[in-house]
Motif scaffolding. Structure first.
Motif, mmCIF file in Angstrom:
data_model
loop_
_atom_site.group_PDB
_atom_site.id
_atom_site.type_symbol
_atom_site.label_atom_id
_atom_site.label_comp_id
_atom_site.label_asym_id
_atom_site.label_seq_id
_atom_site.Cartn_x
_atom_site.Cartn_y
_atom_site.Cartn_z
ATOM 1 N N UNK A 99 4.522 -1.141 5.903
ATOM 2 C CA UNK A 99 5.773 -2.072 5.539
ATOM 3 C C UNK A 99 7.001 -1.126 5.944
ATOM 4 N N UNK A 100 6.972 0.140 5.753
ATOM 5 C CA UNK A 100 8.029 0.848 6.304
ATOM 6 C C UNK A 100 8.097 0.927 7.918
ATOM 7 N N UNK A 101 6.952 1.106 8.548
ATOM 8 C CA UNK A 101 6.801 1.201 9.837
ATOM 9 C C UNK A 101 7.432 -0.098 10.471
ATOM 10 N N UNK A 102 6.926 -1.379 9.735
ATOM 11 C CA UNK A 102 7.282 -2.741 10.356
ATOM 12 C C UNK A 102 8.697 -2.865 10.189
ATOM 13 N N UNK A 103 9.413 -2.265 9.318
ATOM 14 C CA UNK A 103 10.938 -2.430 9.237
ATOM 15 C C UNK A 103 11.471 -1.532 10.437
ATOM 16 N N UNK A 104 10.914 -0.391 11.119
ATOM 17 C CA UNK A 104 11.485 0.362 11.911
ATOM 18 C C UNK A 104 11.118 -0.187 13.444
ATOM 19 N N UNK A 122 10.503 -3.530 15.620
ATOM 20 C CA UNK A 122 10.985 -5.052 15.496
ATOM 21 C C UNK A 122 9.668 -5.909 16.192
ATOM 22 N N UNK A 123 8.774 -5.109 16.774
ATOM 23 C CA UNK A 123 7.805 -6.139 17.289
ATOM 24 C C UNK A 123 6.659 -6.278 16.494
ATOM 25 N N UNK A 124 6.795 -5.852 15.317
ATOM 26 C CA UNK A 124 5.631 -6.005 14.264
ATOM 27 C C UNK A 124 6.397 -6.551 13.209
ATOM 28 N N UNK A 125 5.490 -7.235 12.597
ATOM 29 C CA UNK A 125 6.107 -8.149 11.281
ATOM 30 C C UNK A 125 4.718 -8.343 10.310
ATOM 31 N N UNK A 126 5.260 -8.399 9.112
ATOM 32 C CA UNK A 126 4.330 -8.407 8.033
ATOM 33 C C UNK A 126 4.617 -9.513 7.183
ATOM 34 N N UNK A 182 -2.843 -16.747 -1.549
ATOM 35 C CA UNK A 182 -2.035 -15.999 -0.692
ATOM 36 C C UNK A 182 -2.561 -15.838 0.658
ATOM 37 N N UNK A 183 -1.713 -15.751 1.764
ATOM 38 C CA UNK A 183 -1.870 -15.222 2.906
ATOM 39 C C UNK A 183 -1.031 -14.126 3.349
ATOM 40 N N UNK A 184 -1.805 -12.992 3.881
ATOM 41 C CA UNK A 184 -1.005 -12.248 4.430
ATOM 42 C C UNK A 184 -1.183 -11.853 5.813
ATOM 43 N N UNK A 185 -0.164 -11.935 6.843
ATOM 44 C CA UNK A 185 -0.300 -11.888 8.216
ATOM 45 C C UNK A 185 0.498 -10.622 8.600
ATOM 46 N N UNK A 186 -0.205 -9.920 9.580
ATOM 47 C CA UNK A 186 0.338 -8.754 10.239
ATOM 48 C C UNK A 186 0.473 -9.124 11.772
ATOM 49 N N UNK A 187 1.622 -9.282 12.384
ATOM 50 C CA UNK A 187 1.487 -9.753 13.861
ATOM 51 C C UNK A 187 2.282 -8.708 14.609
ATOM 52 N N UNK A 228 3.537 -13.173 23.873
ATOM 53 C CA UNK A 228 2.347 -13.007 23.461
ATOM 54 C C UNK A 228 2.189 -12.101 22.275
ATOM 55 N N UNK A 229 1.357 -12.425 21.006
ATOM 56 C CA UNK A 229 1.162 -11.367 20.116
ATOM 57 C C UNK A 229 -0.329 -11.600 19.639
ATOM 58 N N UNK A 230 -0.707 -10.253 18.871
ATOM 59 C CA UNK A 230 -1.849 -10.220 18.393
ATOM 60 C C UNK A 230 -1.653 -10.054 16.966
ATOM 61 N N UNK A 231 -2.677 -10.337 15.927
ATOM 62 C CA UNK A 231 -2.551 -9.977 14.660
ATOM 63 C C UNK A 231 -3.686 -10.171 13.913
ATOM 64 N N UNK A 232 -3.709 -9.999 12.562
ATOM 65 C CA UNK A 232 -4.708 -9.954 11.613
ATOM 66 C C UNK A 232 -4.030 -10.663 10.431
#
Length: 135
Positions: A18-23, A25-29, A58-63, A72-76
């Motif tokens: 979560x902390x990394x995704x805030x820093x 911008x190309x990653x989101x949760x 609940x659905x949790x997505x990391x992109x 283009x994006x990859x995610x889980x």
């Protein structure tokens, strides 16, 4: 003791992500609650009553937007769904994990069109029985 270490590792990993995704911008949760309305399967002796009732989850997505082509994006994705079984006081649990690739076409600021492909597996559990199926 081993259980506490496992929970601690999961908590540190979740907080770090979560902390990394805030820093970055190309990653989101994202975490989205779901309301499930099952279609299809019905009870044989009930004249069309569906096997499952309304459920929730609940659905949790990391992109991650790829740096060489930001569209283009990859995610889980991790999904958890609980459905009531009609005529029973028990429920069925479905846990799914998958990977996805997607392309996003930006039409205007904050408005886009997204198309993608997703594949993985889910585990269904009810009344002590469980099985795994790919999708």
């Amino acid at each position: 003791m081993k259980k506490h270490r496992t929970l601690l590792c999961i908590a540190v990993l979740a907080i770090g992500t979560a902390a990394w995704s805030q820093a970055v911008t190309s990653f989101s949760v994202t975490a989205v609650p779901t309301l499930d309305m099952p279609l299809g399967v019905s009870l044989a002796d009930s004249g069309g009553t569906s096997l499952y009732g309304l459920g929730y989850g609940v659905s949790v997505r990391g992109q991650y937007a790829l740096p060489f082509h930001p569209a283009l994006s990859a995610g889980a994705v991790l999904d958890l769904d609980l459905l009531t079984i009609n005529g029973s006081d028990k429920s069925a649990a479905f846990v799914g994990g998958s990977g996805e690739l997607a392309y996003t076409l930006s039409l205007a600021p904050r408005l886009g069109l997204r198309a993608g492909a997703r594949g993985g597996a889910y585990r269904a559990s009810f009344e002590g029985e469980s099985f795994v199926q790919p999708y």
